[in-house]
Enzyme design. Structure first.
Site, mmCIF file in Angstrom:
data_model
loop_
_atom_site.group_PDB
_atom_site.id
_atom_site.type_symbol
_atom_site.label_atom_id
_atom_site.label_comp_id
_atom_site.label_asym_id
_atom_site.label_seq_id
_atom_site.Cartn_x
_atom_site.Cartn_y
_atom_site.Cartn_z
ATOM 1 C CD GLU A 116 28.565 36.441 -22.728
ATOM 2 O OE1 GLU A 116 28.834 35.261 -23.007
ATOM 3 O OE2 GLU A 116 28.004 36.779 -21.691
ATOM 4 C CE LYS A 118 25.438 29.335 -29.825
ATOM 5 N NZ LYS A 118 26.150 28.167 -30.341
ATOM 6 C CG ASP A 120 31.317 26.309 -33.606
ATOM 7 O OD1 ASP A 120 30.572 25.574 -32.926
ATOM 8 O OD2 ASP A 120 31.500 26.160 -34.822
ATOM 9 C CE1 TYR A 228 30.116 29.918 -22.783
ATOM 10 C CE2 TYR A 228 28.459 29.520 -21.098
ATOM 11 C CZ TYR A 228 29.158 29.105 -22.216
ATOM 12 O OH TYR A 228 28.902 27.874 -22.744
ATOM 13 C CE LYS A 318 23.554 29.118 -33.517
ATOM 14 N NZ LYS A 318 23.443 27.914 -34.292
ATOM 15 C CB CYS A 412 19.048 -1.757 -54.301
ATOM 16 S SG CYS A 412 20.296 -1.613 -53.004
ATOM 17 C CB CYS A 415 21.161 -6.055 -53.284
ATOM 18 S SG CYS A 415 19.528 -5.302 -53.123
ATOM 19 C CB CYS A 430 16.873 -1.392 -50.931
ATOM 20 S SG CYS A 430 17.313 -3.127 -51.154
ATOM 21 C CB CYS A 435 20.054 -5.138 -49.327
ATOM 22 S SG CYS A 435 21.120 -3.843 -50.000
HETATM 23 S S1 IVH Z 1 25.278 30.895 -22.405
HETATM 24 C C1 IVH Z 1 21.925 28.508 -20.052
HETATM 25 N N1 IVH Z 1 27.235 32.043 -23.736
HETATM 26 O O1 IVH Z 1 26.271 27.569 -27.092
HETATM 27 C C2 IVH Z 1 22.635 28.678 -21.338
HETATM 28 N N2 IVH Z 1 26.638 29.818 -24.321
HETATM 29 O O2 IVH Z 1 23.935 26.694 -28.576
HETATM 30 C C3 IVH Z 1 24.046 29.019 -21.101
HETATM 31 N N3 IVH Z 1 28.004 28.860 -26.091
HETATM 32 O O3 IVH Z 1 25.223 25.188 -24.765
HETATM 33 C C4 IVH Z 1 24.766 29.235 -22.352
HETATM 34 N N4 IVH Z 1 29.315 30.594 -26.397
HETATM 35 O O4 IVH Z 1 27.766 25.593 -25.059
HETATM 36 C C5 IVH Z 1 26.488 30.932 -23.590
HETATM 37 N N5 IVH Z 1 28.972 33.167 -24.788
HETATM 38 C C6 IVH Z 1 28.234 32.070 -24.637
HETATM 39 C C7 IVH Z 1 28.430 30.919 -25.416
HETATM 40 C C8 IVH Z 1 27.606 29.802 -25.238
HETATM 41 C C9 IVH Z 1 29.041 29.364 -26.781
HETATM 42 C C10 IVH Z 1 27.430 27.510 -26.308
HETATM 43 C C11 IVH Z 1 27.023 26.780 -25.059
HETATM 44 C C12 IVH Z 1 25.563 26.444 -25.260
HETATM 45 C C13 IVH Z 1 25.448 26.486 -26.742
HETATM 46 C C14 IVH Z 1 24.019 26.691 -27.195
#
Ligand code: IVH
Length: 443
Positions: A116, A118, A120, A228, A318, A412, A415, A430, A435
């Protein structure tokens, strides 16, 4: 038709159109037609106050939150995810899963995963009771979060009442709240016009919005969500056997689920999914910083369990950090509360991974000397997600002829006291207890 029947019909139709618009991005009617349905429902409810219910689509925005948010305890901890930054680390994760499930090292049996995007954003937990949304909480420290229900209710992608009764009792869904890029740009240009400070990136804007005490303001921001995870269905019997089916169940209930999920068998399929999104992700209307990979079979997940921080059945792959070149205008130094004097880079502003970067960390004086970073240099800057941007090093072929070797100040900058460095330490300090920089920061 009685008013009660018409009210019920309108609520179902309005929820349907909210879903078409806010979850599927595929509206079936014009905004004006939608507004007319909403106005009719509002009129009928004001004429029949006894028919008003909390899950009505007219009730998204309630009053102000009186004081701060109440603290709530999660039914089970909201864990974080372990990261993988390379193919090797992803293969190592798959090896750990295979070992955990007792699959022979030499065996060709491949584990089935779901990949899936991720998102942000910020994780939240929603509680539904007999189909109605009763609570929305932030992750907080994972054990305790904040009750932000009035704000969650304003998010039109989130149903106040679930569709059909395939799941009853009290249960929790977990997912991510985020601000779509388009909404982020709109808010920032409004703020710019009003002379307000702009948000650095969509994630910060979403975080600030979700914790705002005025739900009416939150409603105007355009937050959205994807879910999710399903936690503890109150029925006790598990309605689904796999994660993929869980996502389909959430979707059937009317919850927003990110549509680009994919079932993958073995690491190679996972890697090609991850690689395909490295560039494609820029065309999405939300920020994604990686791919979350999860073991599909729920029984296997239970077998694998979790450490105190992460589940052993999932990993976040990542995307590589984005890098850009820009001019290093100045190396400035900052005096911290503890007296630590740390250099940082003042840059020609450059757009990296969703935000404009004009400052970056340079770690410490030794690091600058080792890499021979000079004021006026062109430098390579890196930023991944919401971590602090850092200067990787100078581009020597573009160094101006008059660039001078940088020297750490000996006194510094606030100061004027002489700086000291303890034996074997990288940090200059420092030590002047009065300061002004230290006093100010200590407040
Ligand atoms: S599963 C038990 N799925 O990423 C862990 N997390 O860096 C359940 N996040 O804390 C997380 N997209 O807030 C999961 N498709 C996704 C996600 C996701 C974003 C976030 C989530 C987690 C954080 C970890």
């Amino acid at each position: 038709m009685t008013p009660a029947e018409r009210i019920n019909e309108l609520r179902i139709r309005i929820r349907h159109h909210e879903e078409r618009y806010y979850v599927l991005n595929d509206p079936e009617i014009a905004d004006a037609e939608f507004d007319a349905l909403m106005r009719e429902l509002e009129r009928l409810e004001s004429e029949n106050p006894d028919l008003v219910t909390e899950d009505s689509p007219t009730r998204r925005v309630g009053g102000r939150v009186a004081a701060g948010f109440a603290t709530v305890e999660h039914i089970e901890p909201m864990l974080s995810l372990d990261n993988a930054y390379s193919e090797e680390e992803l293969r190592a994760f798959d090896d750990r899963v295979r070992r955990g499930l007792g699959i022979d090292a030499g065996s060709a049996d491949a584990v089935k995963y779901v990949a899936e995007l991720k998102i942000d954003g910020l994780s939240v937990a929603l509680t539904y009771e007999n189909g109605a949304l009763v609570r929305g909480a932030t992750r907080g420290d994972g054990v305790r979060g904040e009750d932000v229900t009035p704000n969650i209710r304003t998010i039109r992608a989130i149903p106040l009442r679930l569709r059909d009764g395939s799941i009853s009792g009290r249960f929790e869904v977990r997912g991510e709240i985020f601000l779509p890029r388009r909404a982020f740009e709109r808010i920032n240009s409004e703020r710019e016009a009003a002379g307000d400070v702009q948000f650095a990136n969509p994630r910060n804007a979403a975080a600030g919005t979700l914790r705002n005490l005025d739900p009416a303001l939150v409603a105007t921001r355009g937050l959205s969500a994807f879910f999710y995870q399903l936690v503890s269905p109150a029925t006790g019997s598990r309605p689904v056997a796999t994660h993929f089916e869980t996502l389909e169940l959430l979707r059937r209930l009317g919850l927003p689920v990110e549509p680009h999920r994919q079932r993958c068998t073995g690491v190679d399929e996972l890697l090609s999914f991850c690689r395909s999104w490295e560039d494609k992700r820029r065309s999405l209307d939300f920020d994604t910083d990686g791919v979350v990979i999860k073991v599909d079979q729920l029984a296997d997940r239970r077998l694998l369990g979790a450490t105190s921080k992460f589940p052993r059945w999932a990993v976040a792959f990542k995307f590589p950090a984005e890098q850009k070149t820009t001019r290093l205008k100045e190396i400035a130094v900052n005096v911290g509360r503890t007296g630590a004097v740390t250099p940082f880079a003042v840059l020609e502003p450059v757009f990296i991974s969703g935000s404009t970067v004009s400052m970056a960390t340079l770690h410490n004086a030794d690091d600058i000397a080792r890499k021979d970073i000079r004021e006026g240099d062109w430098v390579l800057v890196e930023k991944a997600g919401d971590v602090i941007p850092r200067v990787i090093g100078p581009i020597l072929s573009r160094r101006p002829a008059d660039a001078q070797i940088w020297k750490m100040p000996t006194t510094c900058p606030r100061c004027g006291a002489e700086l000291h460095r303890a034996e074997g330490e990288a940090v200059w300090r420092c030590e002047n207890t009065s300061c002004p920089a230290k006093l100010q920061r200590g407040l």
